[in-house]
Design an enzyme around this catalytic site. Structure first.
Site, PDB file in Angstrom:
ATOM      1  N   ASN A  24      92.998  48.893 147.973  1.00  0.00           N
ATOM      2  CA  ASN A  24      92.098  50.045 148.080  1.00  0.00           C
ATOM      3  C   ASN A  24      91.983  50.835 146.769  1.00  0.00           C
ATOM      4  O   ASN A  24      90.882  51.120 146.299  1.00  0.00           O
ATOM      5  CB  ASN A  24      92.522  50.953 149.229  1.00  0.00           C
ATOM      6  CG  ASN A  24      93.953  51.437 149.104  1.00  0.00           C
ATOM      7  OD1 ASN A  24      94.787  50.841 148.418  1.00  0.00           O
ATOM      8  ND2 ASN A  24      94.264  52.532 149.766  1.00  0.00           N
ATOM      9  N   GLU A  66     105.102  52.642 150.526  1.00  0.00           N
ATOM     10  CA  GLU A  66     104.135  53.697 150.846  1.00  0.00           C
ATOM     11  C   GLU A  66     103.155  53.092 151.826  1.00  0.00           C
ATOM     12  O   GLU A  66     102.364  52.216 151.476  1.00  0.00           O
ATOM     13  CB  GLU A  66     103.436  54.191 149.575  1.00  0.00           C
ATOM     14  CG  GLU A  66     102.656  55.473 149.800  1.00  0.00           C
ATOM     15  CD  GLU A  66     101.174  55.282 149.614  1.00  0.00           C
ATOM     16  OE1 GLU A  66     100.462  55.386 150.639  1.00  0.00           O
ATOM     17  OE2 GLU A  66     100.737  55.020 148.499  1.00  0.00           O
ATOM     18  N   CYS A  90      95.043  55.646 151.755  1.00  0.00           N
ATOM     19  CA  CYS A  90      96.144  55.993 152.648  1.00  0.00           C
ATOM     20  C   CYS A  90      96.222  57.493 152.892  1.00  0.00           C
ATOM     21  O   CYS A  90      96.748  57.945 153.903  1.00  0.00           O
ATOM     22  CB  CYS A  90      97.464  55.491 152.070  1.00  0.00           C
ATOM     23  SG  CYS A  90      97.777  56.054 150.381  1.00  0.00           S
TER      24      CYS A  90
END
Length: 483
Positions: free
Chosen positions: A152, A251, A285
């Site tokens: 991303n 993460e 995220c």
């Protein structure tokens, strides 16, 4: 710089992968083939890890100023190749020009911060309870770090591990995301090579998870695995690593909230919420999943939010005025479509036309959402905004915390002290008052709680993750023993 990236990178050499399988790298907007990469297999992975392990002691022994100079040259190389990097982020990751520029600058900032690490690798001296003993601690590199790149924010999030790892004396082996093998790995190796880094510091093995994924984690060489991605994959990585007592920096997913209190500036809060919801079409995220608004200003906020979001243009990310580009692949499109349809069936009010063109999903805005609805319960990773009502500050906090995730969040209020107090009650690794959740500064701790991850990136926190502290004591005077 290369124009086509069709080979893997091991020990300073661009070489064809040894697998019989290929990775087809495609543009998520128009389906254009960007390149065919022959995948790495376990033999390639073995070569990469052994090369990284062989060179690591030599790299660690370099003087701090030498490591810093390499990093400074990397920054200059990135700046000189800005257009090349931005072009790849647009055509491979579906980035808008705005997002690509933001990502590139974030990567530069993390390298700048990392350049300070070689002179911050300091030990300590300490008193001893044993007469005549002197105590010292020394900080050393872990060794080889395995990096699993994301798709991303591929360039920045891969660099967020690579730059600090190298700065602290480690070498790295990177397995880039199959959707973005260039911007999360091969392009970075190309930049380091152009900047003059020694051959052994970085190795990139583009390969399918089914072929080298588990072995990448379980291989005995890497001392730590760094991963940014979904909670499901991160959980699997943690399970594999734990069998070998191997450390991880993870993460993972988020279901991020913005709490808009009754005294908030509605217009400013709505502007921030639109940005936090739709930057990179929600594929971050940190993106806003849930916007929790006090009942007394709810209707006015919904109206303002819709008005601002309606100005966003979706389509070809290479166009200057487009802010909503494509979803990364068809599977992710179907995931978002399924969540939207379920949320409609569950009774949420849809304020926009649910429109999909290829991999482009136009912004979706829901009001009258509750926490048990699909778009609020699960991480969407698409351009979907869910607006929830709260009758009080206490209920807003309860709704915010009713989630297995806890990555980032925000609070809007005119009373800054009140904002801090509410932020402290939200179960999240990061909370921002009078701002949206998409924030990352290279010197501040980045990471989540609950199912949103393990460990912290950036600054002194990533130095701690990527180094080992050794205690050395010296008995300077003769010691008497009881037997």
């Amino acid at each position: 710089m290369q124009n086509q990236y069709t080979k893997i990178f091991i020990d300073g050499e661009w070489t064809t992968g040894s697998s019989e399988k290929n990775i087809e790298n495609t543009n998520p907007y128009n389906g254009e083939t960007l390149g065919i990469i022959r995948s790495a297999n376990p033999d390639d992975l073995e070569k990469a890890y052994q090369a990284a392990a062989s060179y690591q002691p030599k790299w660690e022994k370099l003087a701090p100023a030498e490591k810093q100079n390499y990093l400074f040259r990397l920054i200059d190389t990135i700046k000189a190749n800005k257009d090349h990097i931005v072009e790849w982020l647009i055509k491979e990751a579906g980035s808008s020009k705005v997002k690509a520029e933001v990502e590139l600058q974030s990567a530069i900032q993390i390298i700048q911060e990392s350049a300070s690490f070689p002179t911050r690798m300091q030990g300590t001296t300490g008193a001893s309870n044993t007469e005549g003993k002197e105590n010292y601690t020394y900080r050393t590199a872990k060794g080889v770090i395995g990096v699993i790149g994301p798709w991303n924010f591929p360039f920045h999030l891969a660099m967020r591990t690579i730059a600090p790892a190298l700065a602290t004396g480690n070498t790295v082996v990177v397995k880039p995301a199959s959707d973005t093998p260039v911007t999360s790995g091969l392009l970075i190796a190309d930049l380091l090579q152009e900047a003059g880094f020694p051959d052994g510091v970085i190795h990139v093995v583009a390969g399918r998870g089914s072929e080298i994924g588990d072995e990448f984690v379980e291989h005995p060489v890497p001392k730590l695995i760094s991963f940014t991605g979904s909670t499901e994959v991160g959980t699997h990585i943690a399970q594999l690593a734990s069998k070998h007592l191997k450390e991880t920096s993870l993460e993972l997913g988020g279901n991020n909230v913005m709490v808009v209190l009754d005294d908030a500036d509605i217009e400013k809060a709505a502007q921030a919420a639109v940005f936090g919801s739709f930057l990179h079409q929600g594929q971050i995220c940190l993106s806003l999943n849930r916007i929790i608004v006090h009942d007394s200003i709810y209707d006015e906020f919904v109206e303002s939010f819709i008005k601002i979001a309606s100005k966003l243009k979706a389509g070809d990310p290479s166009q200057d005025d487009v802010l909503i580009g494509p979803i990364i692949n068809q599977g992710q499109v179907e995931h978002v479509e399924d969540l939207v349809k379920k949320t409609i069936d569950q009774g949420a009010k849809l304020h926009t036309a649910f429109k999909t063109e290829g991999n482009v999903i136009h912004p979706v805005i829901f009001s009258e959402v509750t926490n048990d609805m699909a778009a609020a319960k699960d991480e969407v990773f698409g351009p979907v905004a869910s607006l929830l009502r709260a009758k009080s500050e206490e209920e807003a906090i309860q709704i915010a915390n009713d989630s297995p995730y806890g990555l980032s969040g925000s609070v809007f209020t005119k009373d800054r002290y009140r904002g801090i107090q509410v932020a402290r009650k939200i179960q999240s690794g990061m909370v921002h008052v009078n701002d949206m959740p998409v924030n990352d500064e290279p010197h501040m701790p980045f990471g989540g709680v609950k199912q949103s991850g393990i460990g912290r990136f950036n600054g002194e926190w990533i130095m701690e993750e990527f180094t080992t502290t050794q205690w050395v004591s010296v008995q300077a005077e003769d010691r008497e023993y009881p037997f």
